[in-house]
Design an enzyme around this catalytic site. Structure first.
Site, PDB file in Angstrom:
ATOM      1  N   TYR A 212      33.469   5.643  20.383  1.00 44.47           N
ATOM      2  CA  TYR A 212      33.441   4.270  20.880  1.00 44.47           C
ATOM      3  C   TYR A 212      34.741   3.570  20.526  1.00 44.47           C
ATOM      4  CZ  TYR A 212      32.407   2.699  16.078  1.00 44.47           C
ATOM      5  OH  TYR A 212      32.468   2.451  14.739  1.00 44.47           O
ATOM      6  N   CYS A 213      35.060   2.516  21.281  1.00 46.53           N
ATOM      7  CA  CYS A 213      36.212   1.661  20.989  1.00 46.53           C
ATOM      8  C   CYS A 213      35.872   0.255  21.488  1.00 46.53           C
ATOM      9  CB  CYS A 213      37.492   2.199  21.635  1.00 46.53           C
ATOM     10  SG  CYS A 213      37.417   2.328  23.436  1.00 46.53           S
ATOM     11  N   THR A 214      36.851  -0.608  21.619  1.00 38.37           N
ATOM     12  CA  THR A 214      36.586  -2.005  21.948  1.00 38.37           C
ATOM     13  C   THR A 214      35.980  -2.176  23.343  1.00 38.37           C
ATOM     14  OG1 THR A 214      38.474  -2.632  20.573  1.00 38.37           O
ATOM     15  CG2 THR A 214      37.599  -4.310  22.059  1.00 38.37           C
ATOM     16  N   GLY A 216      36.469   0.591  25.921  1.00 38.91           N
ATOM     17  CA  GLY A 216      36.267   1.882  26.570  1.00 38.91           C
ATOM     18  C   GLY A 216      37.509   2.654  26.917  1.00 38.91           C
ATOM     19  N   ILE A 243      32.331  -1.612  22.688  1.00 37.26           N
ATOM     20  CA  ILE A 243      31.523  -2.475  21.826  1.00 37.26           C
ATOM     21  C   ILE A 243      31.143  -3.759  22.551  1.00 37.26           C
ATOM     22  CG2 ILE A 243      31.482  -3.722  19.628  1.00 37.26           C
ATOM     23  CD1 ILE A 243      33.629  -1.699  18.649  1.00 37.26           C
TER      24      ILE A 243
END
Length: 608
Positions: A212-214, A216, A243
């Site tokens: 996951y990241c901020t 995508g 997220i």
């Protein structure tokens, strides 16, 4: 008060990206420029042949108009437009640093830079991990170990969760599922992630890998890189929408704790769970507000310093630099901002007048924050001589940079040329070796026939001076890179590397091999003066993605040592979107008069 609330509700931030082939970049650039300006949108738009990455802010109605216009273009079919209402930028410093005081539209080679150097195998975005919606991602985390989970295959080894963000982001918020091991690479920048993946590949092999990241986009390339490793790395899954979409789906935070760091004036976005995950670097009290934009003195990474501990002009050392035992800093008193290092093995005792002991966390309020730049001299030079030749440069950069000079590891013999057809007695006398003693001379690269055995006696040169001798000095890189690694471990980190002539050739090779250095030599930029390429025949144009400044003489610049075309060719090897070229007319030197010194300062100030 009501009008103020309405004003805040009317403002918003829009994030979206799309990987797709762009047939006409110039036309799309012109469209964004016209559309965003007409709607008074501010922020960043990045275009590449492979897609777009956009973060813009403005009135919600204007952002909705922009989305509607993009949806009319078939290129953006299926794009996830993430629109959030928020307050207008109130902190000019934060807004400016995040790029929300102007509109910046740029054509770049890559939407996100996965690595600062060419990778052994470049990942294809079509090979990215499988997208999981926020609800699917939540379900997988909830059902880990449940054989009946149909979203991911069963794995004999298990499931791991990778946070693909930087350390300053993970400090204030991350996922904490009950039965999944969460892996935080603790990286300074996204381009460090491939090295972490390489170093931990055996731990990852055979697992179901969740990422996951901020929003995508970083997971797209990172998951493709993992899958490119082949057998044992097939099962990679990523949180679609990042997220941001997860918190929209689970307002109480779900498995996410803390705040989501964002790259706009909002700084961070939280859930209804008000618990604070971050802690002050100095007193360890709960704190997660980056609005002050406090940064590590050495690597410039954001750090958390609470209001009670923060003092004007103070300096801080982040966790990663503390791990590297970085605890030295130039004083704030009047001092020579250039440091000379003669022997790597004696760093503790060198130039004590230029340095003072510093608390691992913070120095006094008078300490200056400056860029530390490692300076590599040219062929048959030394640190002392190069420091003298660049004294004017050091003086003019003293407010923003500390220059650190070091001798190269290859010691060269003392040689002198014999002049032919000498007529007078004085000319004959000039054919004798110098009577006075000279300082040792060194190089980063040597000729294949270099013996490496030197003494203090002068020797007659084997042949007349060859202005193209630099093309023959192709050996010795392994010894020099090992030497620089040792230097970094004892005197680093450095923000950047400056190389002159052969030193520039060495610095370029360091950039080329940065991926293989596994974080042993981290730097943010390189300055190549009168540079040329050595052992870089297989490098394609624009293949080195390191911010670079190239300074060399123009066609009429009277540089009798390095041809203009050689320096120009080296510049083309670096990615055009993050390189700057300064051509001057002053010969084989680093110019320090206007406008050249102003251009050098402009480049360096990007990294302050």
């Amino acid at each position: 008060m009501a009008n103020q609330e309405t004003k805040e509700e009317d403002y918003g931030v829009l994030l979206y990206y799309k990987y797709t082939t762009i047939p006409d970049l110039e036309a799309l650039f012109n469209f964004y420029e016209s559309n965003c300006k007409s709607l008074s949108l501010l922020g960043r738009v990045r275009l590449s042949p492979n897609g777009v990455n956009v973060t813009v802010g403005g009135k919600l109605s204007a952002l909705e108009e922009h989305i509607a216009a993009m949806k009319l273009n078939s290129l953006f079919e299926g794009t996830d437009f993430k629109l959030a209402s928020c307050h207008e930028p109130s902190n000019d410093r934060v807004a400016k640093e995040c790029g929300f005081t102007s509109l910046s539209i740029r054509i770049v080679k890559e939407l996100v830079t996965l690595s600062s150097c060419p990778l052994p195998r470049s990942p294809e975005i079509s090979n990215a991990g499988r997208h999981l919606s926020a609800s699917e991602f939540h379900s997988v985390l909830h059902n880990v170990g449940n054989c009946e989970d149909k979203l991911i295959p069963s794995s004999n080894k298990g499931t791991v969760l990778i946070d693909a963000r930087n350390l300053y982001e993970t400090r204030i918020g991350k996922f904490y599922p009950s039965h999944v091991e969460t892996l935080d690479p603790e990286i300074r920048q996204y381009s460090d992630l491939p090295s972490w993946i390489d170093n931990n590949s055996e731990m990852l092999r055979g697992n179901n890998i969740l990422m996951y990241c901020t929003g995508g986009i970083r997971c797209e390339m990172a998951s493709a890189y993992i899958r490119s490793k082949g057998a044992g790395f097939e099962n990679v899954f990523q949180l679609y929408g990042g997220i941001q979409r997860y918190l929209e789906q689970f307002p109480d935070g779900g498995f996410f704790r803390g705040k989501n760091f964002v790259f706009d004036h909002r700084v961070s976005v939280g859930s209804s769970d008000s618990r604070i995950l971050g802690t002050c670097l100095l007193c360890s009290s709960p704190f997660d507000d980056y609005s002050s934009r406090s940064r590590c003195t050495y690597c410039r990474m954001l750090v958390l310093v609470c209001d009670n501990c923060r003092e004007k002009d103070s300096s801080y050392v982040c966790e990663l630099c503390q791990k590297n035992s970085q605890c030295i800093q130039p004083t704030s008193a009047e001092f020579d901002n250039s440091v000379e290092i003669s022997e790597v093995g004696e760093l503790e005792a060198v130039s004590t007048s230029d340095r003072i002991a510093l608390s691992p966390l913070v120095s006094g309020p008078k300490t200056l924050r400056k860029l530390r730049i490692l300076c590599l001299h040219g062929f048959r030079q030394n640190a002392s001589g190069f420091k003298g030749r660049t004294a004017s440069l050091a003086k003019k950069l003293k407010s923003i940079a500390e220059l650190v000079f070091v001798d190269a590891p290859h010691e060269l013999p003392f040689i002198y040329q014999i002049r032919q057809n000498c007529d007078s007695a004085s000319e004959m006398e000039n054919n004798c070796p110098p009577a006075k003693s000279c300082n040792k001379k060194f190089s980063w690269l040597v000729a294949p026939d270099h013996k490496g055995e030197n003494d203090s006696d002068w020797k007659i040169a084997d042949s007349p001076f060859d202005p193209l001798q630099y093309q023959k000095q192709t050996e010795g890189f392994d010894k020099s890179i090992a030497y620089l690694k040792d230097l970094y471990s004892k005197a680093g980190p450095f923000d950047g590397i400056l190389g002159f002539s052969q030193g520039a050739a060495m610095a370029a090779l360091v950039c080329l091999h940065q991926q293989k250095l596994n974080g042993e030599m981290e730097f943010r930029f390189v300055i190549l003066c009168s540079g040329f390429a050595v052992n870089m025949n297989n490098c394609q144009q624009g293949s080195i993605n390191v911010p670079s400044l190239h300074i060399f003489g123009n066609n009429k610049g009277n540089d009798r040592q390095i041809e203009n075309q050689a320096s120009r060719h080296l510049a083309t090897v670096f990615e055009n979107g993050c390189s700057v070229v300064i051509e001057h007319d002053t010969g084989h030197i680093i110019p320090t008069r206007p406008p050249y010194i102003d251009q050098i300062k402009d480049f360096l100030e990007r990294f302050l």
